[in-house]
Design a protein around this motif. Structure first.
Motif, PDB file in Angstrom:
ATOM      1  N   VAL A 162      21.430 127.346  13.383  1.00  0.00           N
ATOM      2  CA  VAL A 162      22.659 126.963  12.681  1.00  0.00           C
ATOM      3  C   VAL A 162      22.786 127.927  11.510  1.00  0.00           C
ATOM      4  CG1 VAL A 162      23.975 125.155  11.528  1.00  0.00           C
ATOM      5  CG2 VAL A 162      22.268 124.529  13.254  1.00  0.00           C
ATOM      6  N   ARG A 163      23.925 128.586  11.393  1.00  0.00           N
ATOM      7  CA  ARG A 163      24.092 129.589  10.345  1.00  0.00           C
ATOM      8  C   ARG A 163      25.444 129.466   9.652  1.00  0.00           C
ATOM      9  NH1 ARG A 163      21.644 135.543  11.751  1.00  0.00           N
ATOM     10  NH2 ARG A 163      19.459 134.923  11.932  1.00  0.00           N
ATOM     11  N   LEU A 164      25.473 129.850   8.409  1.00  0.00           N
ATOM     12  CA  LEU A 164      26.709 130.058   7.678  1.00  0.00           C
ATOM     13  C   LEU A 164      26.880 131.555   7.500  1.00  0.00           C
ATOM     14  CD1 LEU A 164      26.851 127.384   4.810  1.00  0.00           C
ATOM     15  CD2 LEU A 164      28.540 127.724   6.623  1.00  0.00           C
ATOM     16  N   GLY A 165      28.089 132.054   7.727  1.00  0.00           N
ATOM     17  CA  GLY A 165      28.313 133.478   7.613  1.00  0.00           C
ATOM     18  C   GLY A 165      29.630 133.823   6.945  1.00  0.00           C
ATOM     19  N   LEU A 166      29.629 134.966   6.272  1.00  0.00           N
ATOM     20  CA  LEU A 166      30.849 135.541   5.696  1.00  0.00           C
ATOM     21  C   LEU A 166      31.320 136.646   6.635  1.00  0.00           C
ATOM     22  CD1 LEU A 166      29.889 135.940   1.934  1.00  0.00           C
ATOM     23  CD2 LEU A 166      31.708 134.470   2.822  1.00  0.00           C
ATOM     24  N   PRO A 167      32.403 136.429   7.388  1.00  0.00           N
ATOM     25  CA  PRO A 167      32.845 137.456   8.323  1.00  0.00           C
ATOM     26  C   PRO A 167      33.672 138.542   7.645  1.00  0.00           C
ATOM     27  CG  PRO A 167      34.277 135.542   8.480  1.00  0.00           C
ATOM     28  CD  PRO A 167      33.197 135.193   7.474  1.00  0.00           C
ATOM     29  N   ASP A 168      33.462 139.753   8.093  1.00  0.00           N
ATOM     30  CA  ASP A 168      34.330 140.876   7.710  1.00  0.00           C
ATOM     31  C   ASP A 168      35.449 140.892   8.744  1.00  0.00           C
ATOM     32  OD1 ASP A 168      35.612 143.366   7.523  1.00  0.00           O
ATOM     33  OD2 ASP A 168      33.806 144.315   6.714  1.00  0.00           O
ATOM     34  N   ILE A 169      36.585 140.357   8.373  1.00  0.00           N
ATOM     35  CA  ILE A 169      37.668 140.151   9.324  1.00  0.00           C
ATOM     36  C   ILE A 169      38.170 141.455   9.914  1.00  0.00           C
ATOM     37  CG2 ILE A 169      40.037 139.311   9.578  1.00  0.00           C
ATOM     38  CD1 ILE A 169      39.363 137.134   7.575  1.00  0.00           C
ATOM     39  N   GLU A 170      38.319 142.469   9.088  1.00  0.00           N
ATOM     40  CA  GLU A 170      38.887 143.721   9.567  1.00  0.00           C
ATOM     41  C   GLU A 170      37.932 144.463  10.494  1.00  0.00           C
ATOM     42  OE1 GLU A 170      41.953 144.393   9.198  1.00  0.00           O
ATOM     43  OE2 GLU A 170      42.288 142.692   7.840  1.00  0.00           O
ATOM     44  N   ARG A 172      35.263 143.105  12.067  1.00  0.00           N
ATOM     45  CA  ARG A 172      34.701 142.217  13.086  1.00  0.00           C
ATOM     46  C   ARG A 172      33.176 142.208  13.067  1.00  0.00           C
ATOM     47  NH1 ARG A 172      38.550 143.745  18.311  1.00  0.00           N
ATOM     48  NH2 ARG A 172      40.492 143.987  17.149  1.00  0.00           N
ATOM     49  N   CYS A 173      32.632 142.054  11.875  1.00  0.00           N
ATOM     50  CA  CYS A 173      31.179 141.974  11.742  1.00  0.00           C
ATOM     51  C   CYS A 173      30.867 141.012  10.602  1.00  0.00           C
ATOM     52  CB  CYS A 173      30.584 143.359  11.481  1.00  0.00           C
ATOM     53  SG  CYS A 173      31.160 144.132   9.957  1.00  0.00           S
ATOM     54  N   TRP A 174      29.592 140.828  10.318  1.00  0.00           N
ATOM     55  CA  TRP A 174      29.187 139.948   9.226  1.00  0.00           C
ATOM     56  C   TRP A 174      28.998 140.735   7.943  1.00  0.00           C
ATOM     57  CZ3 TRP A 174      30.026 135.157  10.191  1.00  0.00           C
ATOM     58  CH2 TRP A 174      29.783 134.596  11.443  1.00  0.00           C
ATOM     59  N   MET A 175      29.509 140.223   6.860  1.00  0.00           N
ATOM     60  CA  MET A 175      29.140 140.737   5.547  1.00  0.00           C
ATOM     61  C   MET A 175      27.795 140.173   5.138  1.00  0.00           C
ATOM     62  SD  MET A 175      32.653 140.851   3.335  1.00  0.00           S
ATOM     63  CE  MET A 175      33.170 139.156   3.644  1.00  0.00           C
ATOM     64  N   ASP A 176      27.563 138.917   5.511  1.00  0.00           N
ATOM     65  CA  ASP A 176      26.282 138.285   5.224  1.00  0.00           C
ATOM     66  C   ASP A 176      26.188 136.986   6.018  1.00  0.00           C
ATOM     67  OD1 ASP A 176      23.791 138.001   4.143  1.00  0.00           O
ATOM     68  OD2 ASP A 176      24.474 137.357   2.158  1.00  0.00           O
ATOM     69  N   GLN A 177      24.958 136.582   6.329  1.00  0.00           N
ATOM     70  CA  GLN A 177      24.687 135.319   7.004  1.00  0.00           C
ATOM     71  C   GLN A 177      23.485 134.647   6.363  1.00  0.00           C
ATOM     72  OE1 GLN A 177      24.445 136.551  11.306  1.00  0.00           O
ATOM     73  NE2 GLN A 177      25.505 134.609  11.606  1.00  0.00           N
ATOM     74  N   VAL A 178      23.473 133.326   6.423  1.00  0.00           N
ATOM     75  CA  VAL A 178      22.351 132.534   5.930  1.00  0.00           C
ATOM     76  C   VAL A 178      21.964 131.534   7.009  1.00  0.00           C
ATOM     77  CG1 VAL A 178      21.581 130.833   4.234  1.00  0.00           C
ATOM     78  CG2 VAL A 178      22.993 132.765   3.502  1.00  0.00           C
ATOM     79  N   ASP A 179      20.698 131.486   7.349  1.00  0.00           N
ATOM     80  CA  ASP A 179      20.208 130.509   8.324  1.00  0.00           C
ATOM     81  C   ASP A 179      20.014 129.164   7.627  1.00  0.00           C
ATOM     82  OD1 ASP A 179      18.220 128.908   9.918  1.00  0.00           O
ATOM     83  OD2 ASP A 179      18.416 130.629  11.242  1.00  0.00           O
ATOM     84  N   ILE A 180      20.687 128.130   8.117  1.00  0.00           N
ATOM     85  CA  ILE A 180      20.567 126.799   7.506  1.00  0.00           C
ATOM     86  C   ILE A 180      20.017 125.782   8.508  1.00  0.00           C
ATOM     87  CG2 ILE A 180      22.444 127.236   5.870  1.00  0.00           C
ATOM     88  CD1 ILE A 180      24.239 125.458   7.664  1.00  0.00           C
TER      89      ILE A 180
END
Length: 221
Positions: A162-170, A172-180
């Motif tokens: 289960v992860r929370l992530g900040l997507p780079d919309i333009e 199409r990748c992750w700026m950062d993710q955190v495993d929760i």
């Protein structure tokens, strides 16, 4: 990268990661209980319904646990299917974030449909998804509050992450993710909340099974 971890610490309710993870984990656990209990779901052709039922349980779980936790939030449901009684998706606003859940095959995968589905909605607070906007956050613009994706998944219908992530919309990748996945549940009454959650699951299970059977083959479930 610690961008998201710092944001969660500084700007979000400290209980949020644990509450989100609890909702997903208990949804998967209850799905397994349903499959073991309902013999009809064990037939090979009925495996196609499992994804639909899981999706519904996660929606129910997130709503129930957020409400029981008293974390300030608001939730909007929006249809993402052309079929009646088809899929809906949640958009959740809470202090420091607007987020939506999405299942993915790999922990690092970016759910593109979820990103582009909500791109127009997250740019300002004027969208009509929320019936009675509470203005939980003080400012609304392209970056505040940040849009996050709550991703979860695994193989063979089992939960691995289960992860929370900040997507780079333009891009199409992750700026950062955190495993929760194993985030601590910082609540005064976790056992009571879990019991309430399972009661909600029980009340919704029969209808979810019926809808799942009806929608087999329609949405690629």
């Amino acid at each position: 990268m610690n961008m998201l971890s710092e944001h969660l610490k500084m700007h979000c309710d400290a209980r949020l990661p644990g509450v989100l993870s609890l909702s997903i984990r208990e949804s998967y656990r209850f799905l397994e209980e349903i499959i073991q209990r309902e013999k009809v779901l064990q037939r090979p052709e009925m495996k196609k319904t499992w994804g639909y039922i899981r999706h519904g349980l996660i929606d129910v779980g997130l709503k129930q646990v957020l409400q029981s936790s008293n974390i300030d939030h608001e939730i909007a449901d929006k249809a993402s299917s052309r079929y009646r009684n088809g899929h809906t998706y949640l958009m959740i606003e809470t202090k420091g974030a607007i987020l939506t859940p999405s299942k993915v095959l790999r922990a690092s995968a970016v759910p593109r449909k979820a990103i582009f589905r909500d791109k127009g909605s997250i740019l300002n607070k004027r969208y009509s998804l929320f019936e009675d906007p509470k203005d939980i956050n003080q400012e609304y613009n392209e970056v505040n509050p940040p849009f996050m994706l709550l991703t979860y998944g695994g193989t063979n219908h089992e939960l691995s992450f289960v992860r929370l992530g900040l997507p780079d919309i333009e891009n199409r990748c992750w700026m950062d993710q955190v495993d929760i996945t194993n985030a601590p549940v910082v609540l005064a009454n976790p056992e009571e909340i879990t019991n309430e959650l399972h009661l909600s699951f029980t009340l919704e299970a029969e209808e979810l099974i019926k809808r799942g059977v009806k929608n087999v083959g329609k949405e690629g479930i």
